[in-house]
Scaffold this motif. Structure first.
Motif, short mmCIF file in Angstrom:
data_model
loop_
_atom_site.label_atom_id
_atom_site.label_comp_id
_atom_site.label_asym_id
_atom_site.label_seq_id
_atom_site.Cartn_x
_atom_site.Cartn_y
_atom_site.Cartn_z
N LYS A 154 0.79 -1.23 0.00
CA LYS A 154 0.00 0.00 0.00
C LYS A 154 0.83 1.29 0.00
O LYS A 154 0.27 2.37 -0.16
N ASP A 170 1.07 10.21 -4.74
CA ASP A 170 0.34 9.20 -3.97
C ASP A 170 -0.24 8.16 -4.91
O ASP A 170 -0.10 8.25 -6.14
N MET A 171 -0.90 7.16 -4.33
CA MET A 171 -1.47 6.06 -5.12
C MET A 171 -2.52 6.55 -6.11
O MET A 171 -2.59 6.08 -7.25
N ASP A 172 -3.34 7.48 -5.68
CA ASP A 172 -4.38 8.00 -6.57
C ASP A 172 -3.76 8.69 -7.78
O ASP A 172 -4.20 8.50 -8.92
N GLY A 173 -2.72 9.49 -7.52
CA GLY A 173 -2.04 10.15 -8.62
C GLY A 173 -1.35 9.17 -9.55
O GLY A 173 -1.30 9.37 -10.77
N SER A 174 -0.84 8.09 -8.97
CA SER A 174 -0.21 7.06 -9.77
C SER A 174 -1.23 6.37 -10.68
O SER A 174 -0.97 6.14 -11.87
N ALA A 175 -2.38 6.05 -10.14
CA ALA A 175 -3.45 5.41 -10.94
C ALA A 175 -3.85 6.32 -12.09
O ALA A 175 -4.08 5.86 -13.23
N LYS A 176 -3.93 7.62 -11.83
CA LYS A 176 -4.32 8.57 -12.88
C LYS A 176 -3.25 8.62 -13.97
O LYS A 176 -3.58 8.75 -15.16
N CYS A 179 -3.73 5.60 -16.16
CA CYS A 179 -4.91 5.80 -17.02
C CYS A 179 -4.61 6.78 -18.15
O CYS A 179 -5.03 6.57 -19.30
N ASP A 225 -2.67 0.95 -6.91
CA ASP A 225 -2.82 1.93 -8.00
C ASP A 225 -3.04 1.25 -9.34
O ASP A 225 -3.84 1.71 -10.16
N GLN A 228 -6.60 0.01 -9.34
CA GLN A 228 -7.51 1.14 -9.52
C GLN A 228 -7.54 1.58 -10.98
O GLN A 228 -8.61 1.84 -11.54
N LEU A 232 -10.79 1.52 -13.47
CA LEU A 232 -11.31 2.74 -14.07
C LEU A 232 -11.37 2.63 -15.59
O LEU A 232 -12.36 3.05 -16.21
#
Length: 338
Positions: A154, A170-176, A179, A225, A228, A232
Motif C-alpha cells: 500500500k 500518492d497512489m491515486d495520482g499514480s493510478a491517474k 490511465c 494503484d 484502480q 477505471l
C-alpha cells in the motif's frame, strides 16, 4: 513471426476527447475488440533478472524462440547500470519497466551527478515504459507501463523519485498517470500492461500470484494503484486489455514453501501473468566439466497472441552451450479453450 524487424515503438499521444459516455461503452468495447482482432504476436517475457543476464547467450536463446516483442519486468540488479546497458543493446524490439531493486540505493535524484537510476533510464530511453504507452503499429499492439520501482503493498516505494520524475505524489495520482498513458493507445490496437508488480485483488494466500510468502498467513501484496487504474479503464470502456504482465513476486516461495501460482484468469477474461522465475539461469551438466564450459538453461515465458486473443502461455527453458541452442523444457500455463 516478425522477430527483431519490428520498428521501434512510438510513444502514444493523448486524445483531446473526453471519456466515452456510459451509454456508449458497449459499442466502444465492440469496436475495440473488432479492431484488436487483427493483432497477432509472439511475446517473450524476461522476469526479474537479478544479475542473471548475458547478452550473447540470451540473444542466442531469443533467436531460437523468435519473439516479435520482449518484455522485461525489471529488478535487473541493485542499480546494475552495466547490465541495463547490455539489455538496452539487445537487438530485439522490447519494452522495459524498472523495479524496486533498480532503485536500491537512490532515494532521491542528485543535482550534482547522475545517480544509478538516472543512468539506467538514460540507457533505456524510449524503451522504458513506466507511466507511458508504447505503440507497435506493425503488430497492432500497445504496451502501457505501470509504476516504476514498485515494491508492492500500500505504500509508494521511492516516492521522492516518483514525484521528481513523474509528478506522482500518492497512489491515486499514480493510478491517474497509468490511465492517462493508456488513453493514448490507438483504437485499433490490442492493449496490454507491463508493470513490475501485479495489482491487488488476485488473492491473499501465500502462494497466490501476489501473495505475501514471507508472512505467516499471507496477505495481498499487489499494487492498489494498478488495480484502480485497470478498474477505471474498464468502467469507462476506454480499454479492453487481455493481458497484464509483471514480476516481483518470485515463483519459488520463501523458506522452501513450494511454488507460486503464476497465472490468473479474471472474471472478465483478463489474464494476469507473473514472469518472475527466479533464478532464471541454471548451469548444465556441471559434474561433467567446469561450469564455464557446460552452458546454461535460461528461462522465458512465451505468450502467443492470435487474432487479438491470448492463445497460449508457456514457461520455456532454453539451453545455450556454445553454438548448441536447444529448447529443453516447456510448461504450459494457459491454453485458450483449454
Amino acid at each position: 513471426m516478425l522477430s527483431a524487424s519490428v520498428p521501434a515503438p512510438t510513444p502514444c499521444s493523448l486524445p483531446a476527447s473526453p471519456p466515452h459516455p456510459r451509454s456508449n461503452h458497449i459499442a466502444a468495447r465492440a469496436s475495440m475488440a473488432s479492431a484488436a482482432a487483427r493483432s497477432s504476436a509472439r511475446i517473450a517475457v524476461v522476469g526479474d533478472v537479478h544479475d542473471q543476464w548475458n547478452l550473447e547467450e540470451d540473444t542466442k536463446a531469443l533467436e531460437l524462440l523468435q519473439p516479435d516483442l520482449v518484455l522485461f519486468t525489471g529488478d535487473f540488479g541493485e542499480e546494475n547500470v552495466e547490465l541495463v546497458k547490455s539489455v538496452a543493446n539487445l537487438d530485439f524490439t522490447k519494452a522495459v519497466i524498472l523495479g524496486n531493486h533498480d532503485a536500491w540505493h537512490t532515494t532521491q535524484f542528485s543535482g550534482k551527478k547522475k545517480d544509478g537510476v538516472q543512468l539506467q533510464l538514460e540507457c533505456l530511453g524510449e524503451e522504458h515504459v513506466g507511466y507511458r504507452c508504447l505503440d507497435y503499429p506493425t503488430l497492432k499492439l500497445s504496451v502501457v507501463g505501470g509504476r516504476p520501482f514498485s515494491c508492492g503493498g500500500k505504500n509508494l516505494f521511492r516516492q521522492k523519485l516518483l514525484s521528481t520524475r513523474f509528478g506522482v505524489q500518492d497512489m491515486d495520482g499514480s493510478a491517474k498517470r497509468i490511465c492517462k498513458a493508456a488513453s493514448g493507445a490507438p483504437e485499433d490496437h490490442l492493449v496490454m500492461f507491463l508493470a513490475h508488480n501485479g495489482p491487488t485483488g488476485l488473492g491473499s494466500n501465500m502462494d497466490d500470484i501476489c501473495g505475501k510468502d514471507w508472512v505467516f498467513g499471507g496477505g495481498d501484496h499487489g499494487d492498489p494503484d494498478l488495480a484502480q487504474a485497470l478498474s477505471l479503464l474498464k468502467e469507462t470502456g476506454k480499454i479492453c486489455a487481455p493481458l497484464v504482465v509483471f514480476g516481483h513476486m518470485h515463483k519459488e516461495l520463501a523458506d522452501g514453501n513450494g511454488l507460486r501460482k503464476m497465472i490468473v484468469v479474471g472474471d472478465d477474461n483478463t489474464i494476469y501473468l507473473n514472469g518472475a522465475i527466479v533464478p532464471r539461469v541454471k548451469r548444465l551438466n556441471v559434474e561433467q566439466g567446469t561450469p564455464e564450459s557446460c552452458g546454461t538453461m535460461r528461462a522465458f515465458t512465451l505468450v502467443e497472441i492470435l487474432n487479438g486473443t491470448v492463445d497460449n502461455i508457456v514457461e520455456s527453458w532454453v539451453s545455450v552451450a556454445g553454438d548448441r541452442i536447444t529448447l529443453e523444457e516447456e510448461h504450459f500455463l494457459f491454453k485458450s479453450g483449454g
